[in-house]
Design an enzyme around this catalytic site. Sequence first.
Site, short mmCIF file in Angstrom:
data_model
loop_
_atom_site.label_atom_id
_atom_site.label_comp_id
_atom_site.label_asym_id
_atom_site.label_seq_id
_atom_site.Cartn_x
_atom_site.Cartn_y
_atom_site.Cartn_z
N HIS A 51 0.81 -1.19 -0.08
CA HIS A 51 0.07 -0.13 -0.11
C HIS A 51 0.71 1.25 -0.04
O HIS A 51 0.31 2.17 -0.09
CB HIS A 51 -0.94 -0.02 1.04
CG HIS A 51 -0.26 0.20 2.44
ND1 HIS A 51 0.00 -0.81 3.49
CD2 HIS A 51 0.08 1.32 3.09
CE1 HIS A 51 0.33 -0.27 4.51
NE2 HIS A 51 0.38 1.15 4.28
N ASP A 104 0.01 -7.26 1.35
CA ASP A 104 0.50 -6.16 1.56
C ASP A 104 2.10 -6.08 1.38
O ASP A 104 2.72 -5.49 2.48
CB ASP A 104 -0.06 -5.57 3.09
CG ASP A 104 -0.23 -4.19 3.03
OD1 ASP A 104 0.38 -3.28 1.99
OD2 ASP A 104 -0.57 -3.52 3.91
N GLY A 117 3.52 6.44 7.72
CA GLY A 117 4.84 6.86 7.51
C GLY A 117 5.92 5.68 8.22
O GLY A 117 6.74 5.31 7.87
N ASN A 118 4.88 5.18 9.21
CA ASN A 118 5.56 3.85 9.78
C ASN A 118 5.67 2.47 8.73
O ASN A 118 6.24 1.71 8.57
CB ASN A 118 5.00 3.11 11.05
CG ASN A 118 5.66 3.95 12.37
OD1 ASN A 118 5.06 4.65 12.84
ND2 ASN A 118 7.13 3.88 12.36
N SER A 119 4.51 2.42 7.81
CA SER A 119 4.27 1.41 7.03
C SER A 119 5.52 1.03 6.09
O SER A 119 6.12 1.98 5.51
CB SER A 119 2.97 1.69 6.26
OG SER A 119 1.84 1.61 6.88
#
Length: 201
Positions: free
Chosen positions: A52, A81, A148-150
């Site tokens: 994503h 993902d 932003g951690n993703s």
Amino acid sequence: MGGDLLRQLNTDLAALAETARSGLVRVGVRGMLGVGSGIIVHPAGLVLTNAHVVRGEPVRVRLADGREFTARVLGRDPAADLAVLLIGAMDLPALELAAAEPAAGSLVVALGHPWGVEAAASFGVVTGLSTDEAGREWVLVNLRLRPGNSGGPLVDAGGRVVGINTIMTGAETGAAVSVRAARAFLKRILAEHLRPAAAAG
């Protein structure tokens, strides 16, 4: 004595985060708001992130040393993902993928760029492992993941990646794609790209 132990733990965790930051990258898609994170998993420019995070092109990757590259998307699986990127750089500081899932109670560090804060570190504890109805494996941690951690690494006390930071599943529970799922995805994507090369040779 207790104070000495806490000071040592603080020093060790700070050193762990600093070391792991070398393999953390910033991932963005030109023309789209927001950024995500990624993990250097091979010195020859392989980067693992969430699917994503790269829902468009061109994908830009910025290394910890400030260099930026346009990335090629080698593989992307929205159901898992996960996505694998390739950038034109060599001799990069890759992070090691753990050989096994972390045990409940393990200390972990989540790295990423939440809300645009560069290379932020959050410390937590693994609360358990979970498999959802779709068969996806997750590492659950008692820390908050933010936009932003993703795609960033969840690392154990040895600096090994035990998960890929992905979503929040509750007010205080973050979920990371398991390292076992990440390993299987990487193996599949690399095999798909190596087969044509072997046939051509």
